[in-house]
Design a protein around this motif. Structure first.
Motif, PDB file in Angstrom:
ATOM      1  N   PRO A   1      23.952  39.884  43.092  1.00  0.00           N
ATOM      2  CA  PRO A   1      24.433  41.272  43.549  1.00  0.00           C
ATOM      3  C   PRO A   1      25.439  41.740  44.740  1.00  0.00           C
ATOM      4  O   PRO A   1      26.707  43.113  44.589  1.00  0.00           O
ATOM      5  N   ALA A   2      25.255  40.853  45.382  1.00  0.00           N
ATOM      6  CA  ALA A   2      26.570  40.562  46.864  1.00  0.00           C
ATOM      7  C   ALA A   2      27.786  41.350  46.718  1.00  0.00           C
ATOM      8  O   ALA A   2      28.058  41.199  46.731  1.00  0.00           O
ATOM      9  N   THR A   3      27.736  40.158  45.703  1.00  0.00           N
ATOM     10  CA  THR A   3      29.435  39.096  45.768  1.00  0.00           C
ATOM     11  C   THR A   3      29.681  40.316  44.681  1.00  0.00           C
ATOM     12  O   THR A   3      31.052  40.830  44.946  1.00  0.00           O
ATOM     13  N   ALA A   4      29.035  40.710  43.622  1.00  0.00           N
ATOM     14  CA  ALA A   4      29.755  42.026  42.776  1.00  0.00           C
ATOM     15  C   ALA A   4      29.796  43.624  43.721  1.00  0.00           C
ATOM     16  O   ALA A   4      31.172  43.732  42.929  1.00  0.00           O
ATOM     17  N   GLN A   5      28.853  43.796  44.096  1.00  0.00           N
ATOM     18  CA  GLN A   5      29.069  44.574  45.602  1.00  0.00           C
ATOM     19  C   GLN A   5      30.969  44.793  46.161  1.00  0.00           C
ATOM     20  O   GLN A   5      31.136  45.618  45.956  1.00  0.00           O
ATOM     21  N   LYS A   6      30.721  43.964  46.454  1.00  0.00           N
ATOM     22  CA  LYS A   6      31.745  43.269  47.740  1.00  0.00           C
ATOM     23  C   LYS A   6      33.253  43.308  46.167  1.00  0.00           C
ATOM     24  O   LYS A   6      34.035  43.870  46.654  1.00  0.00           O
ATOM     25  N   ILE A   7      33.136  43.034  45.712  1.00  0.00           N
ATOM     26  CA  ILE A   7      34.571  43.135  44.990  1.00  0.00           C
ATOM     27  C   ILE A   7      34.637  44.650  43.991  1.00  0.00           C
ATOM     28  O   ILE A   7      36.251  45.096  44.873  1.00  0.00           O
ATOM     29  N   ILE A   8      34.059  45.100  44.358  1.00  0.00           N
ATOM     30  CA  ILE A   8      34.305  46.789  43.549  1.00  0.00           C
ATOM     31  C   ILE A   8      34.270  47.771  44.495  1.00  0.00           C
ATOM     32  O   ILE A   8      35.397  48.491  44.616  1.00  0.00           O
ATOM     33  N   ASP A   9      33.842  47.214  46.311  1.00  0.00           N
ATOM     34  CA  ASP A   9      34.512  47.803  47.216  1.00  0.00           C
ATOM     35  C   ASP A   9      35.488  47.213  47.759  1.00  0.00           C
ATOM     36  O   ASP A   9      36.538  48.296  48.023  1.00  0.00           O
ATOM     37  N   TYR A  10      36.225  45.450  47.163  1.00  0.00           N
ATOM     38  CA  TYR A  10      37.516  45.486  47.226  1.00  0.00           C
ATOM     39  C   TYR A  10      38.497  46.074  46.681  1.00  0.00           C
ATOM     40  O   TYR A  10      39.180  46.931  47.331  1.00  0.00           O
ATOM     41  N   ARG A  11      38.152  46.625  45.686  1.00  0.00           N
ATOM     42  CA  ARG A  11      39.184  47.530  44.221  1.00  0.00           C
ATOM     43  C   ARG A  11      38.931  48.993  44.281  1.00  0.00           C
ATOM     44  O   ARG A  11      40.542  49.323  44.668  1.00  0.00           O
ATOM     45  N   GLU A  12      38.095  49.330  45.290  1.00  0.00           N
ATOM     46  CA  GLU A  12      38.257  50.942  45.926  1.00  0.00           C
ATOM     47  C   GLU A  12      38.695  50.736  46.998  1.00  0.00           C
ATOM     48  O   GLU A  12      39.658  51.798  47.689  1.00  0.00           O
ATOM     49  N   ALA A  13      38.605  49.608  47.805  1.00  0.00           N
ATOM     50  CA  ALA A  13      39.562  50.136  49.399  1.00  0.00           C
ATOM     51  C   ALA A  13      41.397  49.519  48.782  1.00  0.00           C
ATOM     52  O   ALA A  13      41.751  50.064  49.760  1.00  0.00           O
ATOM     53  N   ASN A  14      41.378  48.499  48.240  1.00  0.00           N
ATOM     54  CA  ASN A  14      43.061  48.070  47.719  1.00  0.00           C
ATOM     55  C   ASN A  14      43.584  48.364  46.487  1.00  0.00           C
ATOM     56  O   ASN A  14      44.636  47.822  46.668  1.00  0.00           O
ATOM     57  N   GLY A  15      42.952  49.261  45.382  1.00  0.00           N
ATOM     58  CA  GLY A  15      43.435  49.194  44.153  1.00  0.00           C
ATOM     59  C   GLY A  15      43.129  48.144  43.726  1.00  0.00           C
ATOM     60  O   GLY A  15      42.265  46.596  43.516  1.00  0.00           O
ATOM     61  N   SER A  16      43.875  47.763  42.600  1.00  0.00           N
ATOM     62  CA  SER A  16      43.061  46.726  41.698  1.00  0.00           C
ATOM     63  C   SER A  16      43.523  45.664  41.764  1.00  0.00           C
ATOM     64  O   SER A  16      44.792  44.680  42.885  1.00  0.00           O
ATOM     65  N   PHE A  17      43.265  44.768  41.215  1.00  0.00           N
ATOM     66  CA  PHE A  17      43.948  42.926  41.760  1.00  0.00           C
ATOM     67  C   PHE A  17      45.286  42.827  40.516  1.00  0.00           C
ATOM     68  O   PHE A  17      44.781  43.074  39.511  1.00  0.00           O
ATOM     69  N   LYS A  18      46.091  42.323  40.698  1.00  0.00           N
ATOM     70  CA  LYS A  18      47.603  42.543  40.333  1.00  0.00           C
ATOM     71  C   LYS A  18      47.051  40.777  39.478  1.00  0.00           C
ATOM     72  O   LYS A  18      47.852  40.668  38.131  1.00  0.00           O
ATOM     73  N   LYS A  19      46.711  40.444  39.827  1.00  0.00           N
ATOM     74  CA  LYS A  19      46.461  38.436  39.227  1.00  0.00           C
ATOM     75  C   LYS A  19      44.804  38.077  39.488  1.00  0.00           C
ATOM     76  O   LYS A  19      44.220  38.892  40.724  1.00  0.00           O
ATOM     77  N   ILE A  20      44.237  37.316  38.927  1.00  0.00           N
ATOM     78  CA  ILE A  20      42.650  36.598  39.321  1.00  0.00           C
ATOM     79  C   ILE A  20      42.395  35.956  40.318  1.00  0.00           C
ATOM     80  O   ILE A  20      41.900  36.237  40.793  1.00  0.00           O
ATOM     81  N   GLU A  21      43.917  35.191  40.610  1.00  0.00           N
ATOM     82  CA  GLU A  21      43.874  34.575  42.112  1.00  0.00           C
ATOM     83  C   GLU A  21      43.686  35.881  43.263  1.00  0.00           C
ATOM     84  O   GLU A  21      43.032  35.755  44.220  1.00  0.00           O
TER      85      GLU A  21
END
Length: 212
Positions: free
Chosen positions: A170-190
């Motif tokens: 749950p914590a890591t999943a929320q970090k991924i969502i927060d990162y997307r909201e702050a930085n935009g979509s991931f360009k590549k999976i890496e």
């Protein structure tokens, strides 16, 4: 004297007229009474009908339930990608029709058009590739995105879906969502390794299960 005789003659004439036309006068009087009586009955009945009609309309209004509306996002290969408003209990097919129907390049193979919708669902109609196979998503509802290649899109997945990845809680999943909201979509999976808590070891666990 002349005036008195004139009055008397007129009285006698009136009396004679009454005697000769007695039956007619009675009928006229009776007709007048019936007309007056009918008028009052009509007025009274009309008032009652209006009251009854008002009561019936009030009862009907109380019995008719107000439909509950839901909002659904429809995208991909539809004529008018948009957020549509539908009645609760609507199905995927209803949402597609509300968006103008599908395009000629739509692939409905993996779409369950009979599935019920919930408020906040997202429907994404996939496209056909040159070889006839599909790509992109099918239906996203209740936080889940279904893809024809079974991989999870890290740019659109919700918390519960991200937690399906090996090593993601749950914590890591929320970090991924927060990162997307702050930085935009991931360009590549890496790029997901830029999220705090996801290193090379964690990435190796789920790299084959994700896409952008």
């Amino acid at each position: 004297m002349k005036d008195k005789l004139l009055v008397l003659w007129e009285n006698e004439k009136l009396q004679s007229f009454v005697k000769e036309n007695k039956e007619m006068l009675i009928k006229v009087a009776a007709s007048a009474v019936l007309v007056v009586a009918a008028f009052f009955v009509f007025v009274a009945t009309g008032s009652g009908d209006e009251e009854s009609l008002a009561k019936e309309q009030a009862v009907i209004s109380e019995q008719e339930p107000v439909p509950i509306m839901i909002m659904v996002d429809v995208g991909g290969e539809v004529v008018n990608p948009m957020v549509v408003e539908l009645e609760e209990g609507s199905r995927v097919e209803d949402a597609i029709k509300a968006a103008g129907g599908v395009t000629g390049n739509a692939d409905l193979t993996e779409i369950n058009r009979a599935d019920f919708l919930e408020d906040g669902d997202k429907i994404l109609i996939p496209s056909k590739q040159q070889d006839g196979s599909s790509y992109d998503s099918g239906v996203k509802g209740n936080g889940y995105s279904l893809y024809s290649d079974s991989r999870i899109n890290i740019n659109t997945a919700g918390s519960e879906e991200l937690q399906m990845l090996d090593g993601v809680g749950p914590a890591t999943a929320q970090k991924i969502i927060d990162y997307r909201e702050a930085n935009g979509s991931f360009k590549k999976i890496e790029d997901i390794k830029n999220v705090s808590g996801i290193g090379d070891k964690t990435f190796e666990k789920f790299k084959d299960d994700i896409r952008t």
